[in-house]
Design a protein around this motif. Sequence first.
Motif, PDB file in Angstrom:
ATOM      1  N   GLY A 155       0.839  -1.190   0.000  1.00  0.00           N
ATOM      2  CA  GLY A 155       0.000   0.000   0.000  1.00  0.00           C
ATOM      3  C   GLY A 155       0.862   1.223   0.000  1.00  0.00           C
ATOM      4  N   LEU A 156       0.203   2.345  -0.241  1.00  0.00           N
ATOM      5  CA  LEU A 156       0.912   3.612  -0.147  1.00  0.00           C
ATOM      6  C   LEU A 156       0.997   3.960   1.321  1.00  0.00           C
ATOM      7  CD1 LEU A 156      -0.552   5.781  -3.009  1.00  0.00           C
ATOM      8  CD2 LEU A 156       1.769   4.888  -2.779  1.00  0.00           C
ATOM      9  N   VAL A 157       2.186   4.175   1.799  1.00  0.00           N
ATOM     10  CA  VAL A 157       2.338   4.473   3.222  1.00  0.00           C
ATOM     11  C   VAL A 157       2.985   5.833   3.397  1.00  0.00           C
ATOM     12  CG1 VAL A 157       2.538   2.032   3.796  1.00  0.00           C
ATOM     13  CG2 VAL A 157       4.604   3.374   3.358  1.00  0.00           C
ATOM     14  N   ASN A 158       2.864   6.365   4.604  1.00  0.00           N
ATOM     15  CA  ASN A 158       3.517   7.634   4.932  1.00  0.00           C
ATOM     16  C   ASN A 158       4.984   7.339   5.214  1.00  0.00           C
ATOM     17  OD1 ASN A 158       0.937   9.087   5.108  1.00  0.00           O
ATOM     18  ND2 ASN A 158       0.622   7.780   6.908  1.00  0.00           N
ATOM     19  N   TRP A 159       5.841   8.061   4.530  1.00  0.00           N
ATOM     20  CA  TRP A 159       7.285   7.816   4.673  1.00  0.00           C
ATOM     21  C   TRP A 159       7.960   9.095   5.146  1.00  0.00           C
ATOM     22  CZ3 TRP A 159      10.555   3.849   4.738  1.00  0.00           C
ATOM     23  CH2 TRP A 159      11.918   4.107   4.587  1.00  0.00           C
ATOM     24  N   CYS A 160       8.692   8.993   6.260  1.00  0.00           N
ATOM     25  CA  CYS A 160       9.426  10.167   6.731  1.00  0.00           C
ATOM     26  C   CYS A 160      10.838  10.116   6.160  1.00  0.00           C
ATOM     27  CB  CYS A 160       9.477  10.219   8.255  1.00  0.00           C
ATOM     28  SG  CYS A 160      10.557  11.562   8.804  1.00  0.00           S
ATOM     29  N   PRO A 161      11.198  11.060   5.284  1.00  0.00           N
ATOM     30  CA  PRO A 161      12.515  11.024   4.638  1.00  0.00           C
ATOM     31  C   PRO A 161      13.637  11.320   5.637  1.00  0.00           C
ATOM     32  CG  PRO A 161      11.343  13.033   4.025  1.00  0.00           C
ATOM     33  CD  PRO A 161      10.392  12.209   4.845  1.00  0.00           C
ATOM     34  N   GLN A 162      13.312  12.001   6.705  1.00  0.00           N
ATOM     35  CA  GLN A 162      14.304  12.336   7.726  1.00  0.00           C
ATOM     36  C   GLN A 162      14.637  11.110   8.589  1.00  0.00           C
ATOM     37  OE1 GLN A 162      15.650  15.488   8.398  1.00  0.00           O
ATOM     38  NE2 GLN A 162      16.861  14.587  10.043  1.00  0.00           N
ATOM     39  N   ASP A 163      13.590  10.525   9.172  1.00  0.00           N
ATOM     40  CA  ASP A 163      13.792   9.367  10.045  1.00  0.00           C
ATOM     41  C   ASP A 163      13.911   8.063   9.252  1.00  0.00           C
ATOM     42  OD1 ASP A 163      13.710  10.982  12.273  1.00  0.00           O
ATOM     43  OD2 ASP A 163      11.539  10.778  12.508  1.00  0.00           O
ATOM     44  N   GLN A 164      13.685   8.125   7.931  1.00  0.00           N
ATOM     45  CA  GLN A 164      13.811   6.956   7.064  1.00  0.00           C
ATOM     46  C   GLN A 164      12.986   5.783   7.571  1.00  0.00           C
ATOM     47  OE1 GLN A 164      16.566   6.235   4.337  1.00  0.00           O
ATOM     48  NE2 GLN A 164      15.963   8.354   4.013  1.00  0.00           N
ATOM     49  N   THR A 165      11.744   6.076   7.890  1.00  0.00           N
ATOM     50  CA  THR A 165      10.870   5.008   8.347  1.00  0.00           C
ATOM     51  C   THR A 165       9.439   5.371   7.998  1.00  0.00           C
ATOM     52  OG1 THR A 165      10.242   3.622  10.231  1.00  0.00           O
ATOM     53  CG2 THR A 165      10.576   5.966  10.680  1.00  0.00           C
ATOM     54  N   VAL A 166       8.558   4.368   8.008  1.00  0.00           N
ATOM     55  CA  VAL A 166       7.150   4.671   7.767  1.00  0.00           C
ATOM     56  C   VAL A 166       6.510   5.162   9.055  1.00  0.00           C
ATOM     57  CG1 VAL A 166       6.989   2.956   5.944  1.00  0.00           C
ATOM     58  CG2 VAL A 166       6.261   2.374   8.260  1.00  0.00           C
ATOM     59  N   LEU A 167       5.375   5.836   8.885  1.00  0.00           N
ATOM     60  CA  LEU A 167       4.640   6.374  10.027  1.00  0.00           C
ATOM     61  C   LEU A 167       3.181   5.944   9.921  1.00  0.00           C
ATOM     62  CD1 LEU A 167       5.917  10.059   9.775  1.00  0.00           C
ATOM     63  CD2 LEU A 167       6.762   8.305  11.342  1.00  0.00           C
ATOM     64  N   ALA A 168       2.555   5.747  11.061  1.00  0.00           N
ATOM     65  CA  ALA A 168       1.110   5.498  11.073  1.00  0.00           C
ATOM     66  C   ALA A 168       0.403   6.805  10.717  1.00  0.00           C
ATOM     67  CB  ALA A 168       0.663   5.034  12.452  1.00  0.00           C
ATOM     68  N   VAL A 181       1.160  11.387  11.517  1.00  0.00           N
ATOM     69  CA  VAL A 181       1.340  12.448  10.526  1.00  0.00           C
ATOM     70  C   VAL A 181       0.445  13.605  10.927  1.00  0.00           C
ATOM     71  CG1 VAL A 181       1.147  13.067   8.107  1.00  0.00           C
ATOM     72  CG2 VAL A 181       1.769  10.733   8.750  1.00  0.00           C
ATOM     73  N   VAL A 182       1.057  14.735  11.245  1.00  0.00           N
ATOM     74  CA  VAL A 182       0.292  15.884  11.687  1.00  0.00           C
ATOM     75  C   VAL A 182       0.406  16.959  10.620  1.00  0.00           C
ATOM     76  CG1 VAL A 182       0.002  17.597  13.502  1.00  0.00           C
ATOM     77  CG2 VAL A 182       0.757  15.284  14.086  1.00  0.00           C
ATOM     78  N   GLN A 183      -0.711  17.273  10.003  1.00  0.00           N
ATOM     79  CA  GLN A 183      -0.759  18.244   8.921  1.00  0.00           C
ATOM     80  C   GLN A 183       0.330  18.020   7.880  1.00  0.00           C
ATOM     81  OE1 GLN A 183      -1.032  21.977  11.052  1.00  0.00           O
ATOM     82  NE2 GLN A 183      -3.262  21.802  10.899  1.00  0.00           N
ATOM     83  N   GLY A 184       0.428  16.776   7.475  1.00  0.00           N
ATOM     84  CA  GLY A 184       1.357  16.448   6.400  1.00  0.00           C
ATOM     85  C   GLY A 184       2.802  16.318   6.839  1.00  0.00           C
ATOM     86  N   ARG A 185       3.047  16.475   8.151  1.00  0.00           N
ATOM     87  CA  ARG A 185       4.431  16.392   8.628  1.00  0.00           C
ATOM     88  C   ARG A 185       4.611  15.271   9.641  1.00  0.00           C
ATOM     89  NH1 ARG A 185       7.156  21.331   7.762  1.00  0.00           N
ATOM     90  NH2 ARG A 185       5.777  22.820   6.742  1.00  0.00           N
ATOM     91  N   CYS A 186       5.860  14.849   9.781  1.00  0.00           N
ATOM     92  CA  CYS A 186       6.201  13.815  10.752  1.00  0.00           C
ATOM     93  C   CYS A 186       5.983  14.364  12.154  1.00  0.00           C
ATOM     94  CB  CYS A 186       7.661  13.386  10.573  1.00  0.00           C
ATOM     95  SG  CYS A 186       8.249  12.295  11.867  1.00  0.00           S
ATOM     96  N   GLU A 187       5.211  13.643  12.931  1.00  0.00           N
ATOM     97  CA  GLU A 187       4.870  14.076  14.283  1.00  0.00           C
ATOM     98  C   GLU A 187       6.137  14.287  15.113  1.00  0.00           C
ATOM     99  OE1 GLU A 187       2.856  11.837  18.032  1.00  0.00           O
ATOM    100  OE2 GLU A 187       4.389  10.978  16.758  1.00  0.00           O
ATOM    101  N   ARG A 188       7.168  13.489  14.829  1.00  0.00           N
ATOM    102  CA  ARG A 188       8.360  13.543  15.655  1.00  0.00           C
ATOM    103  C   ARG A 188       9.354  14.618  15.193  1.00  0.00           C
ATOM    104  NH1 ARG A 188      10.280  10.386  19.310  1.00  0.00           N
ATOM    105  NH2 ARG A 188       8.820   8.691  18.953  1.00  0.00           N
ATOM    106  N   CYS A 189       9.690  14.621  13.895  1.00  0.00           N
ATOM    107  CA  CYS A 189      10.778  15.504  13.462  1.00  0.00           C
ATOM    108  C   CYS A 189      10.307  16.666  12.604  1.00  0.00           C
ATOM    109  CB  CYS A 189      11.853  14.701  12.730  1.00  0.00           C
ATOM    110  SG  CYS A 189      11.334  14.209  11.081  1.00  0.00           S
TER     111      CYS A 189
END
Length: 821
Positions: free
Chosen positions: A155-168, A172-180
């Motif tokens: 499936g198409l998943v949310n990918w954080c290019p910074q943390d190099q991992t997928v996110l639930a 994802v908060v307003q299109g951004r990684c919740e963490r970074c």
Amino acid sequence: GDTYDARALQDKWQARWAAELPFEATMDPGDTRPRSYIVDMFSYPSGDLHMGHAEAYAIGDVIGRYRFQRGDNVLHPVGWDSFGLPAENAAIKNNDHPYKWTYANIETQASSMRRYGLALDWSHRLHTSDPEYYKWNQWLFTRFFERGLAYRKDGLVNWCPQDQTVLANEQVVQGRCERCGADVERRALNQWYFKITDYAQRLLDDMDQLDNGRWPDEILAMQRNWIGRSSGADVHFEIEGRDEPVTVYTTRPDTLYGATFFVVAADADLAEDLCAPEQREAFEAYRADVAKLSDIERQTTERPKTGVFLGRHAINPVNGERMPVWAADYVLAGYGHGAIMAVPAHDQRDLDFALAFDLPVRVVVETGEADPAETGVATAGEGVLRDSGPLDGLTKTDAIERIIGIMRERGTGDATVNYRLRDWLLSRQRYWGTPIPIIHCPSCGEVAVPDEQLPVTLPDLQGAELAPKGISPLAAAKEWLHVDCPSCGGPAERDTDTMDTFVDSSWYFLRYVSSHLDTAPFDTDEVNKWGPVDHYIGGKEHATLHLMYARFFTKVLYDMGMLDFTEPFRRLTNQGQVINEGRAMSKSLGNGVDLGKEIDAYGVDAVRLTMLFASPPEEDVDWADVSVVAAQKFLNRAYRVMSEAGAASAPGADPATGDTDLRRFTHRSIEQITALVEDKRFNVAIARCMELVSAARKAIDSGPGAADPAVREAAEFVAVALSLFAPYIAEEGWEKLGHSGSVAVGNWPEADPALVVQESVVCVVQVQSKVRDKLSVSPDIDPAELERLALASEKAQGFIGDKTVRKVIVRAPKLVNIVVG
Ligand code: ANZ
């Protein structure tokens, strides 16, 4: 001495608590005391405790300590949520193992918690990064897998290019990684999911165990919204030149006669399927553009509508009309069926699209508003159906019912329910988490690691070996990776992803009860005795993440017969934030306040009291507006009252022989503080403690004197009440009052009802704002009763005469003003 030495008291009582363990729960089945199970959201060991922890833990501690005082068997455990990215990032930076950073921080926090005077049961302590804990994450994953609740899909998943991992989705908060904070991209990957969508309706229904103030309304509203239940209908459309019909989901089947075109999500397989050869090139180009957008971007109404005609037509099942089929990005692949019937007159998105591509707009609900084709504004409100065959003249609600009936008869559609909630994406391509206990075998497929081989422990990697590479660092540990298939014995490979750390926190409150058990994740009988958690304390940032997941896990475990309750937390309190000068504390603003330094300067008790006195628990505390010095001064006054009373009398004196006025004050304080604490209004309870200290002071200085038994009674309750908020000084004061054991357990008094009733108060009766009579009434008189008494007053009647009473203003119990005219 006149002032207390905070540090000396802290050292003394911390050592006593550590030696005497007054805060350990009893697991003994013969213990018949009521059980209280209090849990704070456990800490992430990112460094030492900060002001935010101090606020949350102070609140949880008051709740727990109050239950200790009431004589309950209290379980208030402590643990750490110790897997996660920051440890890994620190390890990469320091060329070290995440283990070291994590466990060093845990020890720092543990000693700060002890210093902070928290009445915790340390014997149930757990860390989620211990193999003895994460073994059970794996065991639970395996059970979910067996039940079809853990599955893999492309499936198409949310990918954080910074943390190099997928996110639930939840991360994802307003299109951004919740963490970074990095912009989240979409990637096509094969990943593990938990099937939380199977529980969508139960997650909604069981909220009736949580409403009526048990959970904050705000959290329930956010969860309801996140689950997003929608009821409508599925409608099947034939597609020219295709055997299979295509189903769409609509909340407005009443508008079927107004459907003028058909839209498929550009990124859905269906779009590719439906596309006619002559449109393929245009479609492929469009789809490549869409892949770059996030769901959030796709749904914003401000963006101009884009799309491409697929060269096909769908047939409207109610009137046989041909409708062009388009692919567009405003229809999402993952919701409903990824395809819609477009009704531009009554749906704004469809209207925008119709106007952009010159498609027909047909009004079928007469709402009395202007023509959408001209105004560009769709009419979504109530109205009467027209140009809709059998629906003409019906209201929206009736038309929905009628058309569903018709479609059901013809087999072209039916009523259905949809949820916004998506399955929980579980895989992470990072190291410091629980390995997914699956072995991929070329001949057997996905095989669960047998229970007796659990835990699958992490391979020993560190430093640069952990650097994000887009695939999990575990894949590089070749020896760990290659295993024999548990099923056929042939060569196979371990799954290299780790679990989202929200798995760890979805059930730790169950593990706490028997945290060292090595035969099961938890002891079902014991957990059923203690659970559900009576009171859960933590931040509201977890509204749709942790709190939803924990509810989901609890329901699955209930279905597995491992729990006899379906909701994990009976009551939930979200603490406010500690801010400074009106803004959240942050490094960039430089407005951070260091908890350790505040404690060094003023002592634990003064800091805790300041936190709790500043506002009700749910509200923010602005550290710029508080005075820790004032708290310290109050504690000194309290300390002097306790020591003077202690020096002047011994325990056991009959309070009945003491000063009645002070006794009344004390018992009213007991009654009020009890009610306030139960109502979590700790700030007001502290204000009442302050008044009681002042009353006792006055009795010592200019009343019956320090030796009066009523002064002792007051001072003893000061110690007991303060034990919730300022535990060190309470212990010391109790000792000064001549007691040997800890003040903290089983000492809460009952107010004597005879001393609590206030005699009468004077109520002034005015006519036209002039005082005409005085009545003696009970302080808690009912306003209606007071109004009746005032109007019946002979003196007032004399001034009313034959004028008409226009209005009666009642301020019970002290004033009634009769307005005549
Ligand atoms: C025709 C229609 C006419 C609609 C009308 C609305 C108003 P909620 O309430 O959020 O469930 N829809 C269905 N699937 C969709 C998807 N995958 N992506 C984007 N939109 C989708 O919304 C349901 C409505 O959203 C459905 O009802 C459909 O448009 C659209 F006057 O159908 B409706």
